[in-house]
Design an enzyme around this catalytic site. Structure first.
Site, PDB file in Angstrom:
ATOM      1  N   ASP A 126      -0.605  -7.476   1.418  1.00 31.44           N
ATOM      2  CA  ASP A 126       0.005  -6.138   1.495  1.00 31.44           C
ATOM      3  C   ASP A 126       1.526  -6.180   1.331  1.00 31.44           C
ATOM      4  O   ASP A 126       2.245  -5.445   1.994  1.00 31.44           O
ATOM      5  CB  ASP A 126      -0.378  -5.422   2.803  1.00 31.44           C
ATOM      6  N   HIS A 169       0.800  -1.227   0.000  1.00 32.58           N
ATOM      7  CA  HIS A 169       0.000   0.000   0.000  1.00 32.58           C
ATOM      8  C   HIS A 169       0.834   1.278   0.000  1.00 32.58           C
ATOM      9  O   HIS A 169       0.298   2.355  -0.220  1.00 32.58           O
ATOM     10  CB  HIS A 169      -1.009  -0.012   1.167  1.00 32.58           C
ATOM     11  N   GLY A 188       6.726   5.770   7.769  1.00 36.41           N
ATOM     12  CA  GLY A 188       7.776   4.799   7.473  1.00 36.41           C
ATOM     13  C   GLY A 188       7.604   3.489   8.213  1.00 36.41           C
ATOM     14  O   GLY A 188       8.431   2.588   8.076  1.00 36.41           O
ATOM     15  N   SER A 239       5.132   1.080   7.858  1.00 32.89           N
ATOM     16  CA  SER A 239       4.803  -0.030   6.962  1.00 32.89           C
ATOM     17  C   SER A 239       5.960  -0.325   6.018  1.00 32.89           C
ATOM     18  O   SER A 239       6.537   0.584   5.418  1.00 32.89           O
ATOM     19  CB  SER A 239       3.550   0.300   6.155  1.00 32.89           C
TER      20      SER A 239
END
Lengths: 318, 207
Positions: A88, A58, A161, A163
């Site tokens: 993801d 994402h 930052g 993810s």
């Protein structure tokens, strides 16, 4: 009073812990990269295998013109090897990365209460936040249908930052890839086993194939009289609320308002149960769907299609 | 896996050491009360009565300084630099030496190391917070901001951010996207040097 307060207290265990944490960041931070694939703040990624960068799907908002900044200060061009929105995860390739690959912990090494750090690189410097593993569970399916081998929930603050950065233990070993994109903003980690599996699939075929019906569904409670008349084992069905034109369901004659109760011999009363039945092995195969239309049971044969590839991530999340 | 005898062997001394550091840090943290801006925190910079805080805490020219032992002293704002968000005050403790803070080295800070904040968040006197260094933002090779993954609240402003030995490395100044942001003590030292040399170019204004 003033005299005693000016002596530096000896900080044995506390100082060792602090040094260990900083050392873990130093070590693991070497393989954390910044990915320039969206506007404003760069996303974090991990040098997972030589030349292979793992990131959160994402946060990668474009498929081309992606560059990566490494811990040694160099910047290299990267190409997108593939993405799996269902877990993801995204995988990027670089020609040369003169930084170490992540040191990965033994799978199943995550315990509730373990002190952990979330690292990121939303710019030039590595960032860290401290927390604990708050819950560990078995395998689970994401709302997009991906299978995650272990549920790992974190009590940790999410900053820019987060993810795509690694979750590390106090020894600097990587326990998983962090994401806030799988559970309405909650801090979760995708375990190493899942990451390895998705990396293998994306490097081989560029995608993680999934079965697809082209139907949007919503769980609903059926009237008691209908349940009794049709002798249904429970009172929950999946009502079709959207049907993709010319999609597998549409071609089989499914229309909005139909209520799906079973696929093959398996009852479905939750969209996740249906997603579980749509593995890659089902693509191209015919399945018999049991539906209720206008109060009458019917059987429809659907040829399972392949889920179309999503090309870019949504514009949300950290 | 772990026997009962070994459980807590590390954690207990950890807690004791933490309370020791917090105790020492609390001695040199003051509460600053001003008309209008409410309650903030401050650092006893030296034994002779210099108190350092944020400019946004010391908005008026006079303030009441409450020491950790409860003594209330009248403070006079001697310099204020709104660009650096720093202010210096002096108090007269009637000849008593004040419990000065130990000043640390922000340049040695490492990302991930443990930091402590002492202050008066939301009016709670002498509250401790624990966190880690999130990032130290550099400018021309010198630390410009210390960002910490630590839970701060209004009232922490002007109070110390310290390392595990209780050495003050920054002045807690603001909360940005949940991160505590501190002005490094290296900036405080430059500010105080400018004040003592009467330099006006640095942006400070003699109050």
């Amino acid at each position: 009073m003033a005299g005693t307060s000016t002596t530096t207290p000896t900080a044995g265990v506390l100082e060792s812990l602090s040094n260990d944490l900083a050392g873990a960041v130093d070590r693991a931070g070497q393989s954390v990269v910044a990915i320039h694939a969206r506007r404003r703040i760069p996303a974090s990624g991990i040098h997972w295998r030589p030349g292979i960068i793992v990131a959160a799907h994402h946060t990668i908002q474009r498929d081309e013109e992606i560059t990566i900044s490494l811990a040694d200060g160099s910047t290299v061009a990267a190409t997108l090897a593939g993405r799996d929105p269902t877990t993801d995860l995204a995988v990027l390739k670089v020609d040369e990365a003169k930084v170490p690959v992540a040191s990965v912990a033994e799978p199943a090494g995550v315990r509730v209460g373990a002190l952990v750090l979330a690292l990121g690189r939303p710019g030039t410097a590595v960032t860290a936040s401290l927390g604990v593993v708050s819950a560990v569970g078995g395998e689970w399916r994401t709302w997009h249908g991906g299978m995650i081998d272990q549920f790992v929930r974190l009590d940790i603050s999410i900053y820019d930052g987060f993810s795509g950065g690694p979750l590390i233990d106090a020894g600097g070993r990587v326990l998983g890839v962090n994401t806030s994109g799988l559970s309405r903003g909650a801090a979760l980690a995708i375990p190493v086993t899942t990451v390895n599996r998705v990396v293998d699939q994306l490097m081989t075929s560029g995608r993680v194939a999934r079965g697809y019906l082209g139907l949007g569904m919503q769980a609903i409670r059926l009237p008691a009289a209908l349940v009794e008349r049709l002798s249904l084992p429970n009172d929950i069905g999946l009502m079709v609320v959207s049907a993709e034109p010319d999609g597998p369901g549409d071609r089989a004659g499914i229309i909005i308002g139909d209520i799906l109760t079973a696929v093959g011999s398996t009852r479905v009363s939750d969209p996740a149960e249906l997603l579980a039945l749509l593995g890659a092995d089902r693509i191209g195969k015919a399945v018999e769907a049991k539906i209720i239309r206008a109060g009458e049971p019917r059987s429809v044969t659907i040829t399972v299609g392949e889920r179309p590839q999503q090309t870019r991530g949504p514009r949300r999340g950290k | 896996m772990i026997s009962e005898a070994t459980l807590g062997v590390t954690v207990e001394p950890l807690g004791r050491e933490l309370s020791d550091v917090a105790f020492a840090l609390r001695q040199s943290t003051v509460e600053i009360r001003t008309r209008g801006t409410g309650v903030g925190s401050g650092i006893v910079w030296n034994r002779t009565g210099t108190i350092v805080t944020n400019a946004h805490v010391a908005r008026s020219d006079r303030a009441t300084i409450v020491l950790s032992d409860g003594r209330e002293l009248a403070g006079i704002v001697t310099a204020r630099d709104s660009r650096r968000d720093l202010a210096a005050l002096t108090v007269d403790a009637g000849g008593d030496a004040l419990p000065a803070a130990i000043i640390g080295h922000p340049t040695d800070l490492r990302t991930g190391e443990i930091v402590l904040a002492l202050g008066n968040p939301l009016g709670i006197t002498g509250a401790l917070a624990l966190g880690v260094v999130h990032a130290v933002e550099q400018r021309r090779g010198a630390p410009r901001w210390i960002r910490a993954d630590i839970r701060l609240a209004p009232g922490n402003s002007g109070g110390p951010l310290a390392d595990v030995r209780g050495r003050v490395v920054g002045v807690n100044t603001l909360i940005a996207y949940g991160l505590g942001v501190a002005v490094p003590v290296t900036t405080v030292l430059r500010f105080l040097a400018d004040v003592s040399q009467g330099r006006r170019s640095a942006g400070y204004r003699a109050a």
